[in-house]
Design a protein around this motif. Structure first.
Motif, short mmCIF file in Angstrom:
data_model
loop_
_atom_site.label_atom_id
_atom_site.label_comp_id
_atom_site.label_asym_id
_atom_site.label_seq_id
_atom_site.Cartn_x
_atom_site.Cartn_y
_atom_site.Cartn_z
N LEU A 4 1.07 -0.91 -0.11
CA LEU A 4 -0.25 0.06 -0.50
C LEU A 4 0.96 1.22 0.02
N VAL A 5 0.25 1.87 -0.86
CA VAL A 5 1.69 3.39 -1.35
C VAL A 5 1.07 5.01 -1.57
N GLU A 6 0.75 5.13 -0.15
CA GLU A 6 0.16 6.74 0.01
C GLU A 6 1.29 6.93 -1.00
N SER A 7 0.63 8.44 -1.71
CA SER A 7 1.36 9.43 -1.63
C SER A 7 -0.02 10.89 -1.95
N GLY A 8 0.56 12.58 -2.23
CA GLY A 8 -0.64 13.56 -2.59
C GLY A 8 -0.53 14.00 -1.56
N GLY A 9 0.12 13.90 -0.01
CA GLY A 9 0.57 14.85 1.28
C GLY A 9 1.18 15.74 0.99
N GLY A 10 0.83 17.23 1.90
CA GLY A 10 2.13 17.70 1.62
C GLY A 10 1.68 19.19 2.68
N LEU A 11 1.80 20.01 2.61
CA LEU A 11 1.55 21.29 2.74
C LEU A 11 0.52 21.93 2.68
N ALA A 12 -1.28 22.65 3.25
CA ALA A 12 -2.13 22.66 3.07
C ALA A 12 -2.08 24.26 3.70
N GLN A 13 -3.02 25.64 3.25
CA GLN A 13 -2.80 26.32 3.57
C GLN A 13 -4.60 26.16 5.02
N ALA A 92 -1.68 15.26 10.17
CA ALA A 92 -0.89 14.31 10.73
C ALA A 92 0.10 13.48 9.97
N LEU A 93 -0.21 12.14 9.87
CA LEU A 93 0.97 11.14 9.18
C LEU A 93 -0.83 10.15 8.76
N TYR A 94 -0.57 10.15 6.85
CA TYR A 94 -2.03 9.64 6.89
C TYR A 94 -1.77 8.39 6.49
N PHE A 95 -2.56 7.04 6.72
CA PHE A 95 -1.80 5.89 6.40
C PHE A 95 -3.34 5.22 5.78
N CYS A 96 -2.62 4.40 4.45
CA CYS A 96 -3.99 3.76 4.10
C CYS A 96 -3.76 2.91 4.71
N ALA A 97 -5.38 1.73 4.57
CA ALA A 97 -5.27 0.65 5.14
C ALA A 97 -6.07 -0.38 4.97
N LYS A 98 -6.08 -1.72 4.00
CA LYS A 98 -6.39 -2.81 4.54
C LYS A 98 -7.27 -3.05 5.63
N VAL A 99 -8.66 -3.00 5.31
CA VAL A 99 -9.62 -3.56 6.50
C VAL A 99 -9.26 -5.16 6.83
N GLY A 112 0.58 1.39 4.83
CA GLY A 112 0.96 2.02 4.16
C GLY A 112 2.25 2.35 5.06
N GLN A 113 3.32 2.94 4.49
CA GLN A 113 4.52 4.18 5.23
C GLN A 113 3.61 5.17 5.37
#
Length: 121
Positions: A4-13, A92-99, A112-113
């Motif tokens: 599981l590989v997450e992407s798309g995070g970053g800095l937002a206002q 926060a650190l956001y994780f994708c998870a298999k239920v 994922g990481q």
């Protein structure tokens, strides 16, 4: 193996938007409920949102209801989280998870990481 590989995070206002994506492989994605969870600095893991295997039902924590939207594309084996009206407390650190089981979207057997989301002006 499950990946599981997450992407798309970053800095937002504050008030801004981000979209997170999770690329899944190594299991039958279309048969598995999936969730997003997050961990803020110094806090425990918090379930954020879940979606059933066919995408028919979605669920949200009260803290994000009305602001976040979870979705999935079973043809592409991807899970997404559209985050609008971001608040500083969404940092926060956001994780994708298999239920593990459909009836408990906050129990996972793989995750994922993570991808970091920081909301700051």
């Amino acid at each position: 193996q499950v990946q599981l590989v997450e992407s798309g995070g970053g800095l937002a206002q504050p008030g801004g938007s981000l979209t997170l994506t999770c690329a899944a492989s190594g299991f039958t994605f279309s048969s598995s409920a999936m969730s997003w969870a997050r961990q803020a600095p110094g806090k425990g893991l918090e379930w954020v949102s879940g979606i059933l295997s066919d995408g028919s039902n979605t669920y949200y924590a009260d803290s994000v209801k009305g602001r976040f939207t979870i979705s999935r594309d079973n043809a592409k084996n991807t899970l997404s989280l559209q985050m609008n009206s971001l608040k500083r407390e969404d940092t926060a650190l956001y994780f994708c998870a298999k239920v593990l089981h459909d009836y408990r979207l906050d129990e996972y057997d793989y995750w994922g990481q993570g991808t970091q989301v920081t909301v700051s002006s």
